[in-house]
Structure formats: structure tokens, C-alpha cells
Design an enzyme around this catalytic site. Structure first.
Site, PDB file in Angstrom:
ATOM      1  NE  ARG A 156       4.155   1.267  -4.570  1.00 43.16           N
ATOM      2  CZ  ARG A 156       3.408   0.909  -3.526  1.00 43.16           C
ATOM      3  NH1 ARG A 156       3.448  -0.332  -3.077  1.00 43.16           N
ATOM      4  NH2 ARG A 156       2.628   1.791  -2.916  1.00 43.16           N
ATOM      5  CB  SER A 182      -4.451   4.785  -0.963  1.00 42.49           C
ATOM      6  OG  SER A 182      -3.410   4.777  -1.895  1.00 42.49           O
ATOM      7  CB  SER A 198      -2.654  12.579 -10.043  1.00 42.45           C
ATOM      8  OG  SER A 198      -2.241  12.716  -8.701  1.00 42.45           O
ATOM      9  NE  ARG A 246      -7.425   8.751  -0.758  1.00 38.17           N
ATOM     10  CZ  ARG A 246      -6.193   8.671  -1.285  1.00 38.17           C
ATOM     11  NH1 ARG A 246      -5.224   8.090  -0.611  1.00 38.17           N
ATOM     12  NH2 ARG A 246      -5.935   9.191  -2.471  1.00 38.17           N
ATOM     13  CE  LYS A 291       3.164   7.385  -9.582  1.00 40.21           C
ATOM     14  NZ  LYS A 291       2.050   8.007  -8.864  1.00 40.21           N
ATOM     15  CG  ASP A 348       1.460   2.957  -6.648  1.00 39.21           C
ATOM     16  OD1 ASP A 348       2.053   3.834  -7.298  1.00 39.21           O
ATOM     17  OD2 ASP A 348       0.704   3.207  -5.696  1.00 39.21           O
ATOM     18  CD  GLN A 391       0.225  11.083  -4.332  1.00 37.85           C
ATOM     19  OE1 GLN A 391       0.992  11.951  -4.744  1.00 37.85           O
ATOM     20  NE2 GLN A 391       0.663   9.968  -3.775  1.00 37.85           N
TER      21      GLN A 391
END
Ligand code: S3P
Length: 432
Positions: free
Chosen positions: A391, A22, A170, A26, A345, A318, A172
Site C-alpha cells: 500500500r 478480505s 480488529s 474468507r 501493519k 488500510d 482479524q
């Protein structure tokens, strides 16, 4: 691929895990929109993060990668160039949603899509708020999914700030709106039902954005003067989680994982492991690039089931695949609820987790918003259907440590989405 980790006698070692996914995304996005050259150390070199780099390159941002540093030559808030073709985000939901927010603020039109999984994931959750801001953004096939067609502000006019109550927690969605808010003509506020990961807020602030938080509400002011930064990315707790659980469930294990990002909006896995009776010691905590970083020591533990839900869910969303494996190895019942987000997901993770756990002999019931796992049964080998979900592949590789025979993965290579060196690290800590 065969995982023959079931013959593991001991787990021992000191490891680090690759950079946080993440935070790496960014850093590329904000670095691109800043003035000057942003240096990123500890960047996660994985398929998802490369998707973000390649999209930004398509819009004229120069990104150079050496072994230990990524340099992003920022073009400023209004310096992106019209991409000559559709932007392709691969498997990355973060790239698709965050970049869409940025694209809505550009004078030029664009189109964005990703792989088959991305084209099934819900984009209405960003289309609605971004449209409320005045953006022209639509799903090409009208089903609320990518490809997304985004009109330039040259035609649709400037974006306006909104105050948006997000129905989902979220990061996102929150980040997509906040990025668009940088291009709006008035302040933008996003309020979430519970707090999701706050990496955007922390990093945007360090780049010079005017961003304030008040509980679950975040407000950003328009037209920030973003300045290049030197960012050090911590190890990804979502990657560390696989090794935390590996050590907890194996009968003879002691593992040290150094340099793990332990931002409280991400560290629910540690709380859950402790609540289940796990021996997890977090120490040497320090702040690096606005993020808490710690060293974690984990030992074999006898675990028991618990209930996991509510505000905790966004802090471990996650990690639920690997938490489910841990629950199957614990005595008693674990209930995971309030996690219907798992349905949308990289795969339908409630189905992927429950189907594969059942295949290994676990006693599990899938629920609409989670699952119930009655732990303590011994696990057997078999062929895991990963649904090409990184995952799921990693969680069941860990499960193979305690299975009575080999586990096969139908798509082992999908781990390159977030952790290309996963199997090598696993091989380095097991003694057979
Ligand atoms: C992410 C946020 C989470 C997470 C994803 C990465 C991010 O998704 O599941 O892997 O980088 O912002 P949501 O924000 O949609 O829950």
C-alpha cells in the site's frame, strides 16, 4: 522502477478493480470447511490470497482455478488433514490470524509462519483469546510473534466458548476467535471497542453458521453445518481508493470505477473524501453475495484538511497511506489520530508514510497514534522506501501524479500482494 506519471495531463476512463482481498480469503477458508463445492467468481488472484489457497491445499483441500472462477472442494468442518510441513502464509496477516483460529480446533498439531514482516507482527492478540478457549498455541521464539506452534485438540482437549472483550477493533482477531468458536463446546462471543469489517459474519451466515450480531458483539454457535455457496466477490474498495484519490488530486480528471464493494464497515475513504471537499458520487448500489456493491464517479476537486479519528478509523484503516497523500494535496491541516494500529501493519505505516511524504517535500509530523499533515506544498520526486509494503508503493505511485519530477520505488513488485495489475490500470487511465 521509475514512475513518470508526473507528466500526466489528464486522467480519464472507466475501470474495475480486482476482487476484495478480505472477502477472497474468507471464501477460501469457509469453502474449505463446508460440504460441497464452493464457486468463487471475482476472486482476487494475488500473492496474499494464493497463500491462503496453498495452506488449505497442504491440508487436503482441492482448489482449482480457471480464469473466471475458483472452485473449492470443501472437506467439512472436521475434514482437514494434518499438513506434512509448516504452513507458510507469506505476507498475509489475514491468512496467519484467521487460519490459526481454525488450526486451534483441529485434532492434529500444526505450525504456521510467514515472511519477515509476518514474523514481526503481533500474534499475542490471538494467542491470548485462543488460549482462554483452551487451545495450545504458542509463539516459538517467545516474543509473541510467528512462528506459532499449535497443539491438536487430541492432546489439549476440546475448545470452550468464551466471551471476549477485544482490546482492539480488529477483524482479524474477531474472525480468528469466531473460526475457533465453530469448534468449541459452547457459544463464543467477541465484543469489539468499535466495529471492524464484518465480512466473516456476513459470509459465515450465508454458509449456514449460527451467528448473530448485537452492536459491536458477535456470537457464534459451535459445530455449524456449513454448506457450499456460490460467491461473487466485489471489487476491493482498498484498491479502488488509489484511483479515487488519483482522480481527486489531479487537476484534470474524471474516472468511473464500477463494481466496488461499499460495505459500510469499509467505506470510510468515501466519507473522508467527501468531507475533504471531494466530488465523489456513489450510485447503482445493489446487494451481491451479502455485500453492498456500487459504482463510483470521481472528479478533480479542490480539497481541504479535516480531522480523522475515532470510530471512523477501522472503516479506513488500510486506506490511510493514500488518505495521507490526499491530505498533502489539500489546503490546510489534516490530523489523523486513534490509528496506532498503523504501527503494526505490513510496515510501520506511520513511519513509512511520514518519511516518504517528507522526502517529497510535504510538511508532516508523525505522532504516536497518527500524523499531522499541513497540505498545499508542491511535491517533488525522489526515491520512495516502500518497506516492501504494497500500500505504500501504490500510495506513492499516486503521489507521483502531482510531483514535479519522477518518483522511483525501491520495491515496485510488492504491489502483487494485493493488486498485481496496479501499474497497468494506472497506465490505462493517464493521458500524457
Ligand atoms: C483484514 C483486517 C484488517 C486489515 C487487513 C485485512 C481482514 O486488519 O488491515 O488488511 O481481512 O480481516 P485488522 O483486522 O488487524 O485491523
Amino acid at each position: 522502477m521509475i514512475c513518470s506519471f508526473h507528466t500526466t495531463k489528464k486522467i480519464k476512463g472507466e475501470i474495475t478493480v480486482p476482487g476484495d482481498k478480505s472477502i477472497s480469503h474468507r471464501a477460501i477458508l469457509l469453502g474449505s470447511l463446508a460440504s460441497g463445492t464452493t464457486s468463487i467468481k471475482g476472486f482476487l488472484s494475488s500473492d496474499d490470497c494464493h497463500s491462503t489457497i496453498s495452506c488449505m491445499r497442504q491440508m487436503g483441500v482441492e482448489v482449482t482455478m480457471t480464469e473466471d472462477e475458483v472452485l473449492v472442494s470443501g472437506v467439512g468442518l472436521h475434514g482437514l488433514r494434518n499438513p506434512s510441513s509448516i504452513l507458510y502464509t507469506g505476507n498475509s496477516g489475514t491468512t496467519t490470524r484467521l487460519l490459526s483460529g481454525i488450526l486451534c480446533g483441529q485434532s492434529f498439531s500444526s505450525a504456521i509462519t510467514g515472511d519477515k514482516s509476518i514474523e514481526k507482527r503481533p500474534m499475542k492478540r490471538i494467542i491470548e483469546p485462543l488460549s482462554q478457549m483452551g487451545a495450545s498455541i504458542m509463539s516459538k521464539s517467545g516474543n509473541g510473534c510467528a512462528p506459532l506452534m499449535i497443539g491438536g485438540t487430541d492432546e489439549s482437549g476440546p475448545l470452550h466458548g468464551i466471551s471476549y472483550n477485544s482490546p482492539v477493533a480488529s477483524a482479524q482477531v474477531k474472525s480468528s476467535i469466531l473460526f475457533a468458536g465453530m469448534y468449541a463446546d459452547s457459544p463464543t462471543t467477541v465484543t469489539e471497542p468499535t466495529l471492524s469489517r464484518d465480512h466473516t459474519e456476513r459470509m459465515a451466515l450465508s454458509f449456514g453458521a449460527d451467528i448473530t450480531t448485537d452492536g459491536c458483539a458477535v456470537t457464534i454457535l459451535p459445530e455449524p453445518d456449513l454448506q457450499a455457496q456460490e460467491i461473487v466477490v466485489p471489487g476491493d474498495i482498498s484498491s479502488a481508493a488509489f484511483f479515487i484519490v488519483a482522480a481527486l488530486i489531479h487537476p484534470d480528471a474524471e474516472l468511473v470505477i464500477k463494481n466496488v464493494g461499499c460495505n459500510p464497515t469499509r467505506s470510510g475513504i468515501i466519507d473522508v473524501a467527501k468531507l475533504m471537499g471531494g466530488s465523489v458520487i456513489v450510485e447503482n448500489s445493489r446487494m451481491i453475495s451479502q455485500e453492498t456493491v456500487s459504482d463510483i464517479t470521481v472528479k478533480s476537486s479542490s480539497l481541504h484538511g479535516i480531522e480523522i479519528g475515532g470510530d471512523m478509523i477501522p472503516t479506513l484503516i488500510d486506506e490511510i497511506p493514500i488518505i495521507a497523500v490526499m491530505a498533502a494535496c489539500a489546503e490546510g491541516e489534516t490530523v489523523i489520530k486513534d490509528a496506532s494500529e498503523l504501527r503494526v501493519k505490513e510496515s510501520d505505516r506511520i513511519a513509512s508514510i511520514c518519511d516518504n511524504l517528507r522526502l517529497m517535500g510535504a510538511d508532516v509530523t508523525a505522532n504516536a497514534d497518527g500524523m499531522t499533515i499541513r497540505g498545499g506544498r508542491s511535491l517533488s520526486g525522489g526515491t520512495i522506501r516502500t518497506a516492501s509494503d504494497h500500500r505504500i508503493a501504490m500510495a506513492f505511485t499516486v503521489a507521483s501524479l502531482v510531483s514535479d519530477s519522477s518518483v522511483f520505488l525501491d520495491d515496485p513488485d510488492c504491489v502483487s500482494i494485493s493488486y498485481p495489475g496496479f501499474y497497468d490500470t494506472m497506465a490505462a487511465i493517464v493521458e500524457k
